[in-house]
Each structure stands twice: as C-alpha cells, then as structure tokens.
Design a protein around this motif. Sequence first.
Motif, PDB file in Angstrom:
ATOM      1  N   LEU A 167      80.695  23.464  56.712  1.00  0.00           N
ATOM      2  CA  LEU A 167      80.744  24.047  58.047  1.00  0.00           C
ATOM      3  C   LEU A 167      81.835  25.102  58.134  1.00  0.00           C
ATOM      4  N   THR A 168      81.715  25.933  59.155  1.00  0.00           N
ATOM      5  CA  THR A 168      82.767  26.894  59.462  1.00  0.00           C
ATOM      6  C   THR A 168      83.922  26.166  60.142  1.00  0.00           C
ATOM      7  N   ALA A 169      85.052  26.849  60.280  1.00  0.00           N
ATOM      8  CA  ALA A 169      86.246  26.216  60.844  1.00  0.00           C
ATOM      9  C   ALA A 169      86.021  25.717  62.266  1.00  0.00           C
ATOM     10  N   ASP A 170      85.183  26.416  63.027  1.00  0.00           N
ATOM     11  CA  ASP A 170      84.928  26.002  64.408  1.00  0.00           C
ATOM     12  C   ASP A 170      83.816  24.967  64.524  1.00  0.00           C
ATOM     13  N   GLU A 171      83.245  24.547  63.397  1.00  0.00           N
ATOM     14  CA  GLU A 171      82.160  23.553  63.348  1.00  0.00           C
ATOM     15  C   GLU A 171      80.931  23.993  64.145  1.00  0.00           C
ATOM     16  N   GLN A 172      80.743  25.298  64.257  1.00  0.00           N
ATOM     17  CA  GLN A 172      79.596  25.832  64.985  1.00  0.00           C
ATOM     18  C   GLN A 172      78.447  26.222  64.058  1.00  0.00           C
ATOM     19  N   THR A 173      78.734  26.405  62.787  1.00  0.00           N
ATOM     20  CA  THR A 173      77.710  26.785  61.819  1.00  0.00           C
ATOM     21  C   THR A 173      77.710  25.787  60.673  1.00  0.00           C
ATOM     22  N   LEU A 174      76.527  25.291  60.351  1.00  0.00           N
ATOM     23  CA  LEU A 174      76.347  24.288  59.306  1.00  0.00           C
ATOM     24  C   LEU A 174      75.395  24.833  58.250  1.00  0.00           C
ATOM     25  N   VAL A 175      75.809  24.763  56.990  1.00  0.00           N
ATOM     26  CA  VAL A 175      74.951  25.127  55.866  1.00  0.00           C
ATOM     27  C   VAL A 175      74.801  23.894  54.982  1.00  0.00           C
ATOM     28  N   PHE A 176      73.585  23.625  54.536  1.00  0.00           N
ATOM     29  CA  PHE A 176      73.361  22.463  53.678  1.00  0.00           C
ATOM     30  C   PHE A 176      72.219  22.744  52.715  1.00  0.00           C
ATOM     31  N   THR A 177      72.102  21.889  51.716  1.00  0.00           N
ATOM     32  CA  THR A 177      71.011  21.981  50.750  1.00  0.00           C
ATOM     33  C   THR A 177      69.872  21.096  51.220  1.00  0.00           C
ATOM     34  N   ALA A 178      68.663  21.625  51.202  1.00  0.00           N
ATOM     35  CA  ALA A 178      67.483  20.875  51.628  1.00  0.00           C
ATOM     36  C   ALA A 178      66.512  20.753  50.465  1.00  0.00           C
ATOM     37  N   LEU A 179      66.048  19.540  50.237  1.00  0.00           N
ATOM     38  CA  LEU A 179      64.997  19.303  49.242  1.00  0.00           C
ATOM     39  C   LEU A 179      63.657  19.336  49.962  1.00  0.00           C
ATOM     40  N   LYS A 180      62.807  20.293  49.593  1.00  0.00           N
ATOM     41  CA  LYS A 180      61.521  20.486  50.256  1.00  0.00           C
ATOM     42  C   LYS A 180      60.448  19.634  49.583  1.00  0.00           C
ATOM     43  N   PRO A 181      59.312  19.436  50.246  1.00  0.00           N
ATOM     44  CA  PRO A 181      58.270  18.563  49.683  1.00  0.00           C
ATOM     45  C   PRO A 181      57.808  18.979  48.291  1.00  0.00           C
ATOM     46  N   GLU A 182      57.765  20.276  48.025  1.00  0.00           N
ATOM     47  CA  GLU A 182      57.305  20.746  46.716  1.00  0.00           C
ATOM     48  C   GLU A 182      58.380  20.646  45.644  1.00  0.00           C
ATOM     49  N   GLY A 183      59.563  20.129  46.002  1.00  0.00           N
ATOM     50  CA  GLY A 183      60.623  19.946  45.021  1.00  0.00           C
ATOM     51  C   GLY A 183      61.615  21.082  44.958  1.00  0.00           C
TER      52      GLY A 183
END
Length: 691
Positions: A212-228
């Motif tokens: 997250l950013t310092a203000d906790e307003q933006t979140l980035v994460f890794t997503a595993l999609k159905p096709e792998g």
Amino acid sequence: MADLVADAQIHGYSIKREEEAVRRRGEGTGRKGGFLWNLSILLLLALFLLAGPSFAQTKKAKALYDQANKLFGERKAREAIPYMEQATKEDPSFLDAHLKLGQLYEFTKQYEPSLTAYRQVIQLQPDSPSSGVAYQALSATLLRLGRYADALPYLEKFQAKFAPQSMQAKRIGRQIETARFGLDALAHPRTVDPRPVSPVLQTTPSQYFPVLTADEQTLVFTALKPEGDEDLMVATFNGETWTPPTSISSDINTPENEGTATLSADGRTLVFTACQGRKGYGSCDLYVSRKTGSDWSPPENLGPTINTGSYESQPSLSADGRRLYFVSDRPGGKGRRDIWRSDLGTDGQWREPVNVGEPINTPFNEASPFIHANGQSLFFASDGHVGMGGYDLFVSDSLTTTNVATSSTVTQGSALARQAITKWSVPTNLGYPINTSEDQASLFVSASGKRAYYSFEEQKDGVSQKSRLYTFDLPESLRERVKPVSYLKGIIADAKSKKPLAAMVELIDLNTNQIVSRVQADVQTGQYTAVLPTGGEYALYVSVPGYLFKSLSFDFTQKSQGEGVNLSVPLEPVAGGKTASETLNNLFFEYGRYDLADKSRTELDRLAAFLKANPAVSIEVSGHTDDTGDAAANLTLSQKRAQSVVTYLTSTGGIAPARIKAIGYGKTRPLAPNTTDENRRLNRRIEWRVL
C-alpha cells in the motif's frame, strides 16, 4: 489463522505453472504450492530409491508393494495407497511397506494415518535404518501440524542415536529448538484479530502479496486468475470502501506472470518480479515502472547490476523509492537465498547490491523483505532462524543511520548524507498466531505502525484452497517496536497561474544536516507524498528552478503516533513582479537572543544555494517579533537577528554583501493578532523576499 502469508513468493514458482511443468517450462512469480508438490515428489522418490531392498514374507505382499511403488512413480499417489495398505495387511511385519505407506499418506496430506504408519515402523524395529527415516518423518509431520509436545519425545530419542557433534544431531537439535519455541509461543500468544480487507477484492481465485501507499489509499496485490496467470491489480479506498480491483496497466500485465510488487510511499514507483516472457538476465528478474499522472511507463529491467543469471525477486522499496531490498541466491551470499540491498545514485543508476549480512541472513533461506516506511524496521521471512516451523516472520531494526536517500549533498559545502545501514538488531520472531507451524512468507505494516496486511490461505482437509487479503491491528507489543511515521501529501503549484509543478521535496534531519528522503512531485498533477519520521526535528524543503523555495519545520521529538497531513504548497516565481515573502521556518534562536543555533545551518545553506543559483537576484532579510516586552528592544532584537542571517550568508555562504540587506521590523508587521501563544510564535520570524 493457520497461515497468514504462505502465498508470497518463497520459491518463485506458481501453482499452475508447476502443474503444467510436463507441458512447458517456466517460473511464476507468486505462490509456492506447485514447487513444493514437485519437491515432495522428488524427496519421496529419493526415499523410495534409497530405502534399500524390501523384505516381505509373502510374494503377494511384495507384489502389492511393487505395484504401489510403480503407481507412485507415475504420479498416482492416491491410487498407490490401497495397494500399500493391502501389502501391510498381507504382511504386518513388512517394515518398508509401513514406512512407504506413511510417506504416501503424508504426501496426500492424510496426516493422522501417516503418523500411525510411522509409529508402527518404530514399534516394529526401533533400531533399524528404516526406523530412523520414520523418526524423522514422524517428528517433522508433528512439527508441521504444530503438535510440538508430541514431537519432542521422538526428536530427543532420535537425536540420542547420533554422536553429539554430528551433522545429524545438529539438524535434529534445530528441530528440538523449533518444538520448544513453538510450545512457548503457544503459551504466550499475541492479541491478533484478523479480518478480510474487503470482499470487493475477491474477484479472482486467489489474491496475495499486498502493498500500500503511505496513506493506505492505494492497494496493489498479486492476483491468481482462473487460467493460472498472475497479474498485478490495483484498488483504491474512497474513504468508506475499496473500489473493485482493476489491472494496474496493460503495459505491465502480460499473458505471462507478474507479481510480488513493491511501491514507493507516494505510489508512483513500482518494482515487480517477472520470471518469463520478458528479456531478462536470470530465472527471475526485477522490473521498474513509474507513474506520471494516471499512466504507468512501460516496465524496464533494472539491469545487470541488480539482476544476474541467478534468482532475483521479492523487492521492497524504501518510502522515497531510493533504496531497494530484494532476495537473491547470487554468489557471495551467507546462505541459499539472502536479502540484499542497493541504493539509487544521483545519476539514477542502482549501485552494486550489498548483502545485509548477519544477523538477518542465515545459512538457510530468507524471503520477502519489507522495509517499513520509517526506513528502520525490516520485516522478513526465514526458515533459518528459530521459529515455529517452516518460514516464520521476523523483524530487525537498524542500529545505525535511518537515512534512506542517495549519497548527495544537502547543499553545496554541506555534509554528505550517509548511506550504509551496516548493523541490525538480532531478529525478533513475531510470535503466535502471526506465525504458526505453517509457512508465513510476507507482511506489510502501515506507515503509522497500526495495521498489518497479509494473505490468508483458506484450507480444506489440509489442502490450500484459495488466498484472501486480510488485515489486523498490530499488537501493542509489536507496535512499540515499529517507529511510526507521518506523511505529508498535497499538490505543489505556481502560486499565480496554479500550474502544477514537478518540484523536489526534501526532508532533512536538522540535528545532522543530512537528507532523510527526497521525492519529486508528479509533473502532470503536482501531487506529492513525503514521509515524516517521528522522534526528531526535520526541515522540509520544496523547490523548483525559477521559484522561491518553501521551508517547513516539523518537530517530532515528542511525537509517538504517525498520522497524515494534507498540505498543498504554492510556490512564488522569482521573476513575478512583486514577490511575496517567504518565512525561514528552520532558524533557531534562544529566547531574547540573536545568536543562531547550530541546527540553523540547514536553512541558511539552502538560502545561500538559492542565491548562487540565481546570481542576478538580491534579497531583503527581515526580522519580526511578537508584542511581548519593550517595543524598542524588540525592534533592536529583530534587526540583530536579521543581521545574523546576513552575516552567515556573506561570511560562510560566500554571497556578496551588496546582494543582501537586513532590516528589523520589531512587532510592527504581525502575521496574526498577538492574542495567543501560537499566534505569537508565528509572529516571531525571519522572512526573505526578492528585491
């Protein structure tokens, strides 16, 4: 809370990609499951091959045993189990059949039957070579299940079979340490109440590795999609809820895997891992993308200084994006995979990485470093330090400088900002239930030190089903370890035209005259975010060529809680007709005196640098007081204080005396009515303006 963060990239292989390994080669970026499946296959095959000849009293038992082995070799573990079960029934004394039945149960995550089979081996022949394998497997399984009290007696009996200084005895000794630590951790749990971040984020089978950013307003994460496929997703907090996640950028995400990202505090620098599909240097490489306005630049490989023919992954950026921690198995490390660090030079190039060394790195594996926004607390995972089994999460604190900027001068003639963080405290295990007998692989702690984010792996019958993003309030005992930071964010613009400015924002420790962080405002929007550590006195400078610089003062010596401040900064152009005055907020005098305190050098060096960069400019330095005391005395004091500034600029700063004049106004030009202590503080000031 069996596994807070087991998904993050420990081994660098994704589940889907490993399941498809027979069809194509490649490494994913996010999860460990597939790699461990293949590793288990290899280990079991090795045990099967090394077990030596099997002895059965009946041909039927031997035939069943051989058929089970054949099926396992064909990756049909579950189909092999009935044959091995029948072999033990045909010949209850068939030691190898009991042993391999236990291994098959363990491999298929049927732990209770596997424990029964291992115990049977030990009971049949406690001193045979096969019983040694059974002791090892039984105790390891009990540790994996967190049954430390059950594991200890078997470990102690097993260790007694070897010479005290032998490698085997030392290895078992590490397991005994794990069992004893686990027992103590279970007896002294930390207060943790995990909860999902938001169901809105659950748009794919699994989500993991949140940053997250310092203000906790933006979140980035890794997503595993159905096709792998693994992609980087982004969501924003609108004050009440999270928005549905979207792909971070079509320039970043591809049909191959992208993951394990890190963000600078302002969310404008992204470093992530890709292991195939891009031109790289090794098995996994690190790439960088920068955000301008709402657009991300095409990713660039960080180059051969950072990336090698070895494995580089799991990056973590300092708050200002100028220091990078990552994991690599490159030569020169302390163990298998170590944590390394590199600094960004003034030329925009990353310096040769250095190993963070002991006591963080061990002869085993370290993973998923996360440097807190304070630049001082390093969280990481390790299977080398004593913990509850597998990978545990730890925190270590810098024992030297907290600086995270590049080596560069604060101003001409001032001291260099020191870079090396060479010493770290002995790592502290984060304790139960943050750590468990399962693998914990990553943790993100908010700038304020109040919240932690992680991925929780939901399981069924001991098998991981999916990962979800969770958060919890950091326990008070850990919060005290994490020095919180505040953040300052806003927009920098031309005071007259309101045009956004790509200004440089620098934070300087007034006690050391060293840069703590340096960030640049967005060229399109003028937006900036700067991290402000607590526990010190800081000067913050906002500057851009052609404009008067703005100085701000922050005294956090008594501040213990991090919180954010919104502050937009208008800058006055140098050539703009009648120029408004600017206050020098980081000049310090004793009460009633005009001698400049030593920590005023930072401000005065800035003003001298401005004058040297603008040789045609002349300025007036004016002194002001509040209404306390005799008016004539105040007028004299204000004049002397202004003259002290001029004297420093001419004698130390090298500015021609003809370019500066000092004038004292006493109490005659207050900024606010002298009705409160705060207003009087504002009125006691030194200003400067272009003539």
